[in-house]
Scaffold this active site. Structure first.
Site, PDB file in Angstrom:
ATOM      1  CE  LYS A  69      -4.506  -5.518  -6.505  1.00  0.00           C
ATOM      2  NZ  LYS A  69      -5.301  -5.791  -5.293  1.00  0.00           N
ATOM      3  CG  ASP A 109      -4.118  -2.238  -4.218  1.00  0.00           C
ATOM      4  OD1 ASP A 109      -2.965  -1.772  -4.083  1.00  0.00           O
ATOM      5  OD2 ASP A 109      -4.433  -3.376  -3.830  1.00  0.00           O
TER       6      ASP A 109
END
Length: 464
Positions: free
Chosen positions: A144, A184
């Site tokens: 991430k 995201d």
């Protein structure tokens, strides 16, 4: 929001008491090595406390060092992102990429641009991504990244300059066989376009598989935009089907008004539900006639406005409630799709008291640990994010497959693939939970199913 932010810390002691004795030193070491990273602590504890059944049944996995290695990222990258705003003022943000685990394949996970982003947030998201990606059955590891840059209110030119500066550093760490970012929160099609353009410029190669979430005209996949929201609703439908129920005629509340929320609303409506709510940081809207997606899309995706604008434009059926909790609206199904720890224990008690049948996480860890326990004790079907919102990364992986073959799928084919993956994830979670004596406990099922797959790969590949 205060109680939601503090509750994970207040529940930490209780959570540690439920840890298998074997793993207590592992969690103690996580706390020592990662001070002040409450969300990361919460994500690790939530997984570790559910592992007692598998550790008892499988002596081959009773290795605290192996679990400790799982909780330590393979690589943590922090970098400076300088850029110039439209006024000629130079600004500096911080960029992150945590490459957490590559036992199953190249690191895979989104980039988040939001002022709240810090190392602890990125590590919690990356840790969750390990298990989420494992549950898809695809060969992708967990990672991430993101920045504390806020694209809201910035011009296209400012966003482009920031993305180009961000990618100038990030490009050295990514690639289709190494690490494949996606979007995201705060990173949509616009941002992905600027990021990929700069990557192409720096690499001097067309490597479509290096970034996913691209536009369909230049290497993207049909159904990727819809995938996370669609997948969440499909998982919810599977949970209800397992109880002999469905979404037809159900009253549904959704939090958020971004990509995940919009497409969760769309799929829920397709399956016959009446979606009552959406929200943003200023408050929520309740629309008794059901959310009008055309109006919501115009405001959020075109005008980049606020949900209060929806209420003003929609008419008398819609009411804007400043602040407050969307979970106060009675419903049959709740889909938290905004941000972490937005649904706390008090909200869970309200939902349960109002007769909610199912809750599925569209966002990453939006439900606090105590809230999860309240819902489970009330007999509510609860779908954790690492299972319920895995649709986005699943279609991202399908995008990588298409890129590798220079192929393009139709929307119908991509959506069929997504539906099959979500059915398989539901089946895997349910079967694993039953096998380890926790029927209908999707949290235990998801955690153990993902854990077993990643652990098998780590053991096979040795101490690396």
């Amino acid at each position: 929001m205060t109680s939601a932010r503090t509750e994970p810390d207040s529940a930490a002691t209780e959570g540690q008491q439920r840890l298998p004795e074997l793993l207590t030193p592992v969690y103690t070491e996580v706390l020592r090595r990662n001070p002040g990273e409450a969300e990361f602590h919460q994500a690790v504890l939530e997984v570790l406390e559910s592992l007692a059944p598998v550790l008892t049944a499988r002596p081959d996995l009773q290795d605290p060092e192996l679990v400790e290695r799982l909780c330590e990222p393979e690589r943590q990258i922090i970098f400076r992102v300088p850029w110039e705003d439209d006024s000629g003022v130079f600004r500096t943000n911080r960029g992150f990429r945590v490459e957490f685990n590559s036992a199953l394949g190249p690191y895979k996970g989104g980039l988040r641009f939001h002022p709240s982003v810090n190392l602890g947030i990125v590590k919690f998201l990356g840790f969750e991504q390990i298990f989420k990606n494992a549950l898809t059955g695809m060969n992708i590891g967990g990672g991430k990244g993101g920045s504390d840059f806020d694209p809201r209110g910035r011009s296209n030119a400012e966003v482009m300059r920031f993305c180009q500066s961000f990618m100038t550093e990030l490009h050295r760490h990514i690639g289709e066989h190494t690490d494949v970012p996606a979007g995201d929160v705060g990173v949509g099609g616009r941002e992905i376009g600027y990021l990929f353009g700069q990557y192409r410029r720096l690499a001097n190669r067309w490597e479509a598989g290096t970034i996913t979430g691209k536009g369909q005209g230049w290497g993207g996949s049909a159904a990727r935009t819809e995938a996370t929201g669609y997948g969440c609703v499909l998982f919810t439908a599977e949970m209800l089907n397992a109880r002999g129920e469905d979404l037809q005629g159900r009253q549904v509340t959704v939090s958020g008004s971004g990509n995940v929320a919009i497409y969760a609303i769309e799929k829920a409506q397709e399956l016959g539900a009446n979606v009552l709510t959406c929200s943003d940081s200023e408050g929520y809207v309740v629309d008794e006639k059901g959310i009008d997606l055309d109006v919501l899309r115009q405001i959020k995706e075109v005008e980049r406005g606020r949900v209060r604008d929806y209420a003003e434009r929609r008419g008398p059926s819609a009411t804007f409630v400043p602040g407050g909790r969307v979970w106060d609206v009675p419903c049959d199904v709740a889909l938290p799709s905004a941000t972490q720890n937005e649904l706390d224990a008090d909200a869970a008690r309200t939902l349960a008291g109002n007769g909610v049948r199912a809750v599925a996480e569209g966002a990453n860890m939006p439900t606090t640990p105590e809230a999860v326990r309240v819902l489970q004790q009330a007999g509510v079907a609860f779908g954790p994010g690492k299972a319920a919102n895995a649709g986005g990364v699943a279609v991202s992986s399908l995008e990588m497959r298409q890129n590798a073959g220079r192929d393009t799928w139709t929307f119908a084919h991509a959506q069929d693939q997504l539906a099959g993956i979500m059915r398989d994830i539901h089946g895997s979670c349910r079967e694993t939970a039953e096998r380890y004596g926790a029927p209908e406990d999707y949290v235990t099922g998801a955690n153990i199913a993902g854990f077993e797959r990643v652990m098998a790969a780590m053991v096979a590949q040795g101490v690396i």
